[in-house]
Design an enzyme around this catalytic site. Structure first.
Site, mmCIF file in Angstrom:
data_model
loop_
_atom_site.group_PDB
_atom_site.id
_atom_site.type_symbol
_atom_site.label_atom_id
_atom_site.label_comp_id
_atom_site.label_asym_id
_atom_site.label_seq_id
_atom_site.Cartn_x
_atom_site.Cartn_y
_atom_site.Cartn_z
ATOM 1 N N GLY A 162 0.809 -1.202 0.000
ATOM 2 C CA GLY A 162 0.000 0.000 0.000
ATOM 3 C C GLY A 162 0.846 1.257 0.000
ATOM 4 O O GLY A 162 0.495 2.264 -0.640
ATOM 5 N N CYS A 169 5.389 7.609 24.216
ATOM 6 C CA CYS A 169 6.238 6.632 24.902
ATOM 7 C C CYS A 169 6.398 5.346 24.112
ATOM 8 O O CYS A 169 7.281 4.548 24.388
ATOM 9 C CB CYS A 169 5.649 6.297 26.271
ATOM 10 S SG CYS A 169 5.517 7.712 27.361
#
Length: 462
Positions: free
Chosen positions: A69, A320
């Protein structure tokens, strides 16, 4: 193990597996050759192209298969820009496009082109009038995803396509997340998608270029796939991709209704069971199986690890969990909380019992992470008396939810109308402190430069 990350890659559909195994025996030859084995391979390739084109809603000769893609997006953008270089070098994208689109936009910008990023609202959707307003006489191409990959919000593709058509500008749609659920409505000009998003094998993408769209393939030309996707076709994977797309479309209406009910359950029960949670994305105009929420005062990476230990595979847009330690560009553009972010994307066939178990496990996981993080002792001081007197919280050098945790600990120490100033050098604080204020009914006053990082000022309202 409950796999809840279908937006990244859906499990291989049984029909895809069957088609893949069968075509390994029948489709190994070169479809460009005229001998018997080549003719058999050509028949398989043509049948796969026709089936896929029917599902997309285009002509077979408008569709080519690509290695991924991402390759479809990159070649589609590059080819459309090159084909319309006499018109201009202006490219339009939304601020929440997939990274493949934004990376292509950055290459275009570095080559001297101009790029306009259309902003989104807090649900993650562009406003049709703002998208139309970005069109210029020198606009060569506009790009808009059909649905967002992180929060599931559907975009107004039909309205954007109408505006682009009126301006004579082609619209490229990244339909990777939505194509398995149905065709993309509207008069789009180019479309890209990826088979592993709908239960096909990885390594197969598709690119559609409507007839009449000026398109100049970039790079060395190849005789395969109309010169738009060089190299030997991965025929077994292409056949499996086409077969699985037809299969999931046959099940789409029923499965969409079932998954939508399950995600509605998650959207309603998570904030009821877990304190300090923001559910993000459009509550109505969204993909059936995607729901995203962010939890205050937790480390997103730790939440994902703990959920994995409990038997759930989910993903996150928290800083994070990324190598750059910066918040997801999607959550940042929406202006919503990024830390403690969890994306649940249910694959077709998800059991109701798995969702119920997730809802039972999540509160304990979040509570445990919050307890482990604790409330680190911060250095606080009161600045000189005066109208701008403020309690200063030094959270420099602390990442993820710590600056917000420190703010929450001390907000009660100032009188109503008083100020708290948080010092932080974490990029996520620029997004999460204003989001915390909105969730907690406090006033975000603004940001000022500091010796290190920035100072974020909050006024206590209640």
């Amino acid at each position: 193990m409950s796999y809840f990350d279908a937006a990244s890659a859906a499990p291989l559909h049984p029909v895809a597996r069957q088609a893949l195994m069968a075509s390994l025996d029948e489709g190994w030859a070169d479809p460009a050759r005229l001998y018997k084995e080549g003719r058999r391979a050509r028949l398989l390739l043509d049948a796969a192209r026709e089936a896929t084109a029917e599902a997309v809603g285009c002509r077979p000769d408008e569709l080519v298969f690509t290695p991924s893609g991402t390759a479809a997006v990159h070649s589609g953008i590059a080819g459309a820009l090159a084909g319309r270089r006499r018109t201009g070098h202006h490219l339009i994208v939304s601020a929440v496009e997939h990274s493949s689109v934004l990376h292509a936009a950055e290459v275009h910008r570095s080559g001297g082109g101009t790029v306009t990023e259309v902003p989104v609202d807090r649900t993650g959707a562009v406003h049709p009038s703002e998208f139309a307003g970005a069109l210029r006489p020198d606009t060569a191409l506009a790009c808009l995803q059909s649905a967002n990959h992180e929060v599931g919000t559907l975009q107004p593709v039909a309205e954007a396509a109408e505006a682009c058509r009126a301006a004579g500008v082609p619209l490229l749609v990244d339909a990777a997340q939505s194509l398995g659920w149905g065709p993309v409505e509207g008069g789009w000009s180019l479309l890209a998608a990826s088979a592993h998003k709908w239960g096909g094998p990885s390594g197969v993408g598709l690119l559609v270029v409507r007839k009449g769209v000026r398109f100049a393939p970039q790079g060395p030309r190849d005789e395969r796939e109309s010169g738009r996707a060089p190299g030997f076709e991965n025929l077994p994977a292409i056949v499996a991709a086409a077969a699985s797309l037809r299969a999931v479309r046959a099940e789409a209406a029923q499965e969409a209704a079932r998954l939508r009910e399950l995600t509605e359950r998650i959207r309603a029960r998570v904030p009821a069971r877990v304190p300090e949670v923001e559910v993000v994305g459009d509550p109505e105009r969204r993909l059936p199986g995607v729901v995203t929420f962010s939890c205050l005062y937790v480390d997103g990476e730790t939440v994902l690890h703990e959920l994995d230990r409990a038997g759930f595979s989910v993903s996150s847009g928290s800083s994070c969990t990324s190598s750059t330690l910066t918040p997801s560009h999607v959550l940042k553009a929406m202006g919503v909380l990024s830390e403690g972010n969890v994306r649940v994307s249910l694959p077709p066939g998800t059991d109701e019992e798995d969702v119920e178990r997730f809802l039972d496990v999540l509160p304990g996981v979040v509570a445990g992470v919050r307890e482990k993080l604790g409330a680190p002792v911060s250095r606080t001081e009161t600045v000189a008396e005066g109208p701008d007197e403020a309690l200063v919280v030094d959270a420099l050098g602390r990442r993820c939810p710590i600056p917000v945790i420190e703010l929450a600990k001390v907000i009660g120490d100032v009188p109503v109308g008083g100020l708290v100033r948080v010092l932080s050098d974490d990029e996520a604080a620029r997004l999460d402190i204003p989001a915390w204020c909105e969730m907690r009914g406090q006033e975000y006053v603004g940001e000022q430069p500091a010796d290190r990082g920035a100072a974020y000022t909050v006024r206590r309202l209640s």
